[in-house]
Design a protein around this motif. Sequence first.
Motif, PDB file in Angstrom:
ATOM      1  N   ALA A   1     -16.651 -63.061  -4.662  1.00  0.00           N
ATOM      2  CA  ALA A   1     -16.049 -64.107  -5.588  1.00  0.00           C
ATOM      3  C   ALA A   1     -15.236 -65.006  -4.723  1.00  0.00           C
ATOM      4  CB  ALA A   1     -15.300 -63.360  -6.636  1.00  0.00           C
ATOM      5  N   PHE A   2     -14.327 -64.530  -3.833  1.00  0.00           N
ATOM      6  CA  PHE A   2     -13.591 -65.501  -3.551  1.00  0.00           C
ATOM      7  C   PHE A   2     -14.103 -66.475  -2.367  1.00  0.00           C
ATOM      8  CE2 PHE A   2      -9.670 -62.085  -3.097  1.00  0.00           C
ATOM      9  CZ  PHE A   2      -9.539 -62.300  -4.669  1.00  0.00           C
ATOM     10  N   LEU A   3     -15.444 -65.981  -1.887  1.00  0.00           N
ATOM     11  CA  LEU A   3     -16.000 -66.930  -1.150  1.00  0.00           C
ATOM     12  C   LEU A   3     -16.862 -68.031  -1.871  1.00  0.00           C
ATOM     13  CD1 LEU A   3     -16.978 -67.899   1.772  1.00  0.00           C
ATOM     14  CD2 LEU A   3     -18.757 -65.824   1.714  1.00  0.00           C
ATOM     15  N   VAL A   4     -17.594 -67.574  -3.077  1.00  0.00           N
ATOM     16  CA  VAL A   4     -18.441 -68.398  -3.447  1.00  0.00           C
ATOM     17  C   VAL A   4     -17.983 -69.688  -4.254  1.00  0.00           C
ATOM     18  CG1 VAL A   4     -20.425 -66.990  -3.487  1.00  0.00           C
ATOM     19  CG2 VAL A   4     -18.921 -67.245  -5.591  1.00  0.00           C
ATOM     20  N   MET A   5     -16.576 -69.553  -4.921  1.00  0.00           N
ATOM     21  CA  MET A   5     -16.145 -70.592  -5.617  1.00  0.00           C
ATOM     22  C   MET A   5     -15.757 -71.632  -4.970  1.00  0.00           C
ATOM     23  SD  MET A   5     -15.469 -71.461  -8.612  1.00  0.00           S
ATOM     24  CE  MET A   5     -15.532 -70.257  -9.745  1.00  0.00           C
ATOM     25  N   PRO A   6     -15.120 -71.629  -3.570  1.00  0.00           N
ATOM     26  CA  PRO A   6     -14.925 -72.772  -2.665  1.00  0.00           C
ATOM     27  C   PRO A   6     -16.143 -73.438  -2.470  1.00  0.00           C
ATOM     28  CG  PRO A   6     -13.328 -70.836  -2.093  1.00  0.00           C
ATOM     29  CD  PRO A   6     -14.530 -70.208  -3.141  1.00  0.00           C
ATOM     30  N   LEU A   7     -17.091 -72.769  -2.118  1.00  0.00           N
ATOM     31  CA  LEU A   7     -18.515 -73.231  -1.625  1.00  0.00           C
ATOM     32  C   LEU A   7     -18.893 -74.347  -2.948  1.00  0.00           C
ATOM     33  CD1 LEU A   7     -20.086 -70.401   0.269  1.00  0.00           C
ATOM     34  CD2 LEU A   7     -18.795 -72.304   1.231  1.00  0.00           C
ATOM     35  N   ALA A   8     -18.864 -73.558  -4.140  1.00  0.00           N
ATOM     36  CA  ALA A   8     -19.111 -74.471  -5.271  1.00  0.00           C
ATOM     37  C   ALA A   8     -18.357 -75.862  -5.270  1.00  0.00           C
ATOM     38  CB  ALA A   8     -19.040 -73.508  -6.356  1.00  0.00           C
ATOM     39  N   GLY A   9     -17.090 -75.720  -5.264  1.00  0.00           N
ATOM     40  CA  GLY A   9     -16.074 -76.660  -5.276  1.00  0.00           C
ATOM     41  C   GLY A   9     -16.620 -77.833  -4.571  1.00  0.00           C
ATOM     42  N   LEU A  10     -16.847 -77.275  -2.717  1.00  0.00           N
ATOM     43  CA  LEU A  10     -17.086 -78.435  -2.068  1.00  0.00           C
ATOM     44  C   LEU A  10     -18.304 -79.014  -2.163  1.00  0.00           C
ATOM     45  CD1 LEU A  10     -15.747 -76.202   1.210  1.00  0.00           C
ATOM     46  CD2 LEU A  10     -14.893 -78.464   0.170  1.00  0.00           C
ATOM     47  N   LEU A  11     -19.312 -78.378  -2.773  1.00  0.00           N
ATOM     48  CA  LEU A  11     -20.568 -79.084  -3.352  1.00  0.00           C
ATOM     49  C   LEU A  11     -20.282 -80.301  -4.113  1.00  0.00           C
ATOM     50  CD1 LEU A  11     -23.146 -76.194  -3.310  1.00  0.00           C
ATOM     51  CD2 LEU A  11     -23.019 -78.186  -1.693  1.00  0.00           C
TER      52      LEU A  11
ATOM     53  N   GLY B   1      -8.756 -71.267   3.003  1.00  0.00           N
ATOM     54  CA  GLY B   1      -7.540 -70.823   4.010  1.00  0.00           C
ATOM     55  C   GLY B   1      -6.714 -69.673   3.437  1.00  0.00           C
ATOM     56  N   ALA B   2      -6.566 -69.566   2.141  1.00  0.00           N
ATOM     57  CA  ALA B   2      -5.996 -68.333   1.652  1.00  0.00           C
ATOM     58  C   ALA B   2      -6.986 -66.973   1.889  1.00  0.00           C
ATOM     59  CB  ALA B   2      -5.478 -68.358   0.355  1.00  0.00           C
ATOM     60  N   LEU B   3      -8.322 -67.276   1.560  1.00  0.00           N
ATOM     61  CA  LEU B   3      -9.285 -66.146   2.007  1.00  0.00           C
ATOM     62  C   LEU B   3      -9.226 -65.763   3.315  1.00  0.00           C
ATOM     63  CD1 LEU B   3     -11.745 -64.399   1.069  1.00  0.00           C
ATOM     64  CD2 LEU B   3     -13.019 -66.189   1.280  1.00  0.00           C
ATOM     65  N   VAL B   4      -9.263 -66.576   4.417  1.00  0.00           N
ATOM     66  CA  VAL B   4      -9.080 -66.110   5.503  1.00  0.00           C
ATOM     67  C   VAL B   4      -7.761 -65.317   5.876  1.00  0.00           C
ATOM     68  CG1 VAL B   4      -8.922 -66.939   8.031  1.00  0.00           C
ATOM     69  CG2 VAL B   4     -10.036 -68.276   6.522  1.00  0.00           C
ATOM     70  N   MET B   5      -6.776 -65.573   5.266  1.00  0.00           N
ATOM     71  CA  MET B   5      -5.643 -64.906   5.194  1.00  0.00           C
ATOM     72  C   MET B   5      -5.561 -63.441   4.683  1.00  0.00           C
ATOM     73  SD  MET B   5      -2.482 -68.024   4.873  1.00  0.00           S
ATOM     74  CE  MET B   5      -1.244 -66.751   5.169  1.00  0.00           C
ATOM     75  N   VAL B   6      -6.535 -63.313   3.713  1.00  0.00           N
ATOM     76  CA  VAL B   6      -6.717 -62.444   3.125  1.00  0.00           C
ATOM     77  C   VAL B   6      -7.638 -61.193   3.813  1.00  0.00           C
ATOM     78  CG1 VAL B   6      -8.155 -61.123   1.065  1.00  0.00           C
ATOM     79  CG2 VAL B   6      -6.534 -63.094   0.562  1.00  0.00           C
ATOM     80  N   VAL B   7      -8.594 -61.808   4.623  1.00  0.00           N
ATOM     81  CA  VAL B   7      -9.375 -60.917   5.400  1.00  0.00           C
ATOM     82  C   VAL B   7      -8.654 -60.363   6.810  1.00  0.00           C
ATOM     83  CG1 VAL B   7     -11.330 -61.108   6.910  1.00  0.00           C
ATOM     84  CG2 VAL B   7     -11.223 -62.161   4.487  1.00  0.00           C
TER      85      VAL B   7
ATOM     86  N   ASP C   1       3.483 -54.281   2.625  1.00  0.00           N
ATOM     87  CA  ASP C   1       4.651 -54.838   2.407  1.00  0.00           C
ATOM     88  C   ASP C   1       5.262 -55.613   3.861  1.00  0.00           C
ATOM     89  OD1 ASP C   1       5.426 -53.515   0.062  1.00  0.00           O
ATOM     90  OD2 ASP C   1       6.147 -51.913   0.839  1.00  0.00           O
ATOM     91  N   ASP C   2       4.375 -55.766   4.891  1.00  0.00           N
ATOM     92  CA  ASP C   2       4.420 -56.342   6.081  1.00  0.00           C
ATOM     93  C   ASP C   2       4.229 -57.697   6.091  1.00  0.00           C
ATOM     94  OD1 ASP C   2       5.228 -53.781   7.065  1.00  0.00           O
ATOM     95  OD2 ASP C   2       3.219 -53.292   7.723  1.00  0.00           O
ATOM     96  N   PHE C   3       3.586 -58.011   5.065  1.00  0.00           N
ATOM     97  CA  PHE C   3       3.253 -59.587   4.761  1.00  0.00           C
ATOM     98  C   PHE C   3       3.075 -59.903   3.232  1.00  0.00           C
ATOM     99  CE2 PHE C   3      -0.717 -57.335   4.831  1.00  0.00           C
ATOM    100  CZ  PHE C   3      -1.521 -57.885   4.087  1.00  0.00           C
ATOM    101  N   PRO C   4       2.969 -61.304   2.712  1.00  0.00           N
ATOM    102  CA  PRO C   4       2.919 -61.464   1.455  1.00  0.00           C
ATOM    103  C   PRO C   4       1.501 -61.260   0.857  1.00  0.00           C
ATOM    104  CG  PRO C   4       3.264 -63.339   2.849  1.00  0.00           C
ATOM    105  CD  PRO C   4       3.390 -62.429   3.715  1.00  0.00           C
ATOM    106  N   ALA C   5       0.830 -60.145   0.812  1.00  0.00           N
ATOM    107  CA  ALA C   5      -0.368 -60.017   0.525  1.00  0.00           C
ATOM    108  C   ALA C   5      -0.580 -60.326  -1.037  1.00  0.00           C
ATOM    109  CB  ALA C   5      -0.666 -58.393   0.666  1.00  0.00           C
TER     110      ALA C   5
ATOM    111  N   VAL D   1      -5.487 -67.253  -3.846  1.00  0.00           N
ATOM    112  CA  VAL D   1      -7.018 -67.503  -3.891  1.00  0.00           C
ATOM    113  C   VAL D   1      -7.367 -67.540  -5.409  1.00  0.00           C
ATOM    114  CG1 VAL D   1      -9.014 -66.600  -3.361  1.00  0.00           C
ATOM    115  CG2 VAL D   1      -7.137 -66.267  -1.867  1.00  0.00           C
ATOM    116  N   VAL D   2      -6.892 -66.697  -6.254  1.00  0.00           N
ATOM    117  CA  VAL D   2      -7.298 -66.682  -7.645  1.00  0.00           C
ATOM    118  C   VAL D   2      -6.693 -67.867  -8.432  1.00  0.00           C
ATOM    119  CG1 VAL D   2      -6.807 -65.025  -9.750  1.00  0.00           C
ATOM    120  CG2 VAL D   2      -7.097 -64.134  -7.811  1.00  0.00           C
ATOM    121  N   ILE D   3      -5.770 -68.303  -8.160  1.00  0.00           N
ATOM    122  CA  ILE D   3      -5.199 -69.331  -8.977  1.00  0.00           C
ATOM    123  C   ILE D   3      -6.000 -70.777  -8.708  1.00  0.00           C
ATOM    124  CG2 ILE D   3      -3.365 -70.899  -9.425  1.00  0.00           C
ATOM    125  CD1 ILE D   3      -1.278 -68.535  -8.890  1.00  0.00           C
ATOM    126  N   THR D   4      -6.014 -70.955  -7.357  1.00  0.00           N
ATOM    127  CA  THR D   4      -7.009 -72.036  -6.898  1.00  0.00           C
ATOM    128  C   THR D   4      -8.209 -71.952  -7.418  1.00  0.00           C
ATOM    129  OG1 THR D   4      -7.239 -70.935  -4.635  1.00  0.00           O
ATOM    130  CG2 THR D   4      -5.613 -72.612  -4.956  1.00  0.00           C
TER     131      THR D   4
END
Length: 206
Positions: A114-124, A145-151, A166-170, A177-180
């Motif tokens: 889900a996180f991957l396909v929506m940006p692809l649709a948006g770029l198209l 960009g946020a997806l890369v940080m999630v992975v 707790d070690d980073f703002p997960a 990602v969800v909001i954008t």
Amino acid sequence: MKGLLASGFTAIGTGTGTMVALHAEAGLDPMHTVISEYAFQAAGWLLPLSLTLFAAGAALIAEALRRSGADRWVVALLAVWGASMFLVGAFPTDEPGLPLSFSGAVHRYAAFVAFLVMPLAGLLLARARIRYAGWVRVLSMVALGALVMVVIPYAVRMLGIPLENDDFPAGLIQRTVVITELGVLALAGLSMPGRPARRSTAPALA
């Protein structure tokens, strides 16, 4: 088509309200707590409800775009996003500290899709110079960009390096990602032409 769009936006709006209510009820730290963990709170049933509403909204908007003559790849990607969000809600993640189960695996990989396909649709969509193309492009790039940080944290853990949320703002990264992506979905619906597009004059996306 207007009825489909209205129903789609209603579903997205209701899903957003449900998600906000869940956050307010749970009272967890949104900076570090990922959304999936809200399922273990007293009001956790609101999470699958919200995600199902998002899925329904995506399906309705995708169908409206299909009828308007939008590119089939955009329609397909929006449909995949909706199906993935439904699976994310239907298969809850594992409680913290437990090994990955079948349900947890479906939840994790459906979320990634889900996180991957929506940006692809948006770029198209942005490439086709639709209305709000600039905003769609910006939101899509932020989501990627946020997806890369999630992975990255998952890759770090696979290397055997202990890393806790707790070690980073997960939570913040995931919510970005969800909001954008919801923003891309909404703008996709708002950019739909008022009448079916003529395929002979529509910009080619593929």
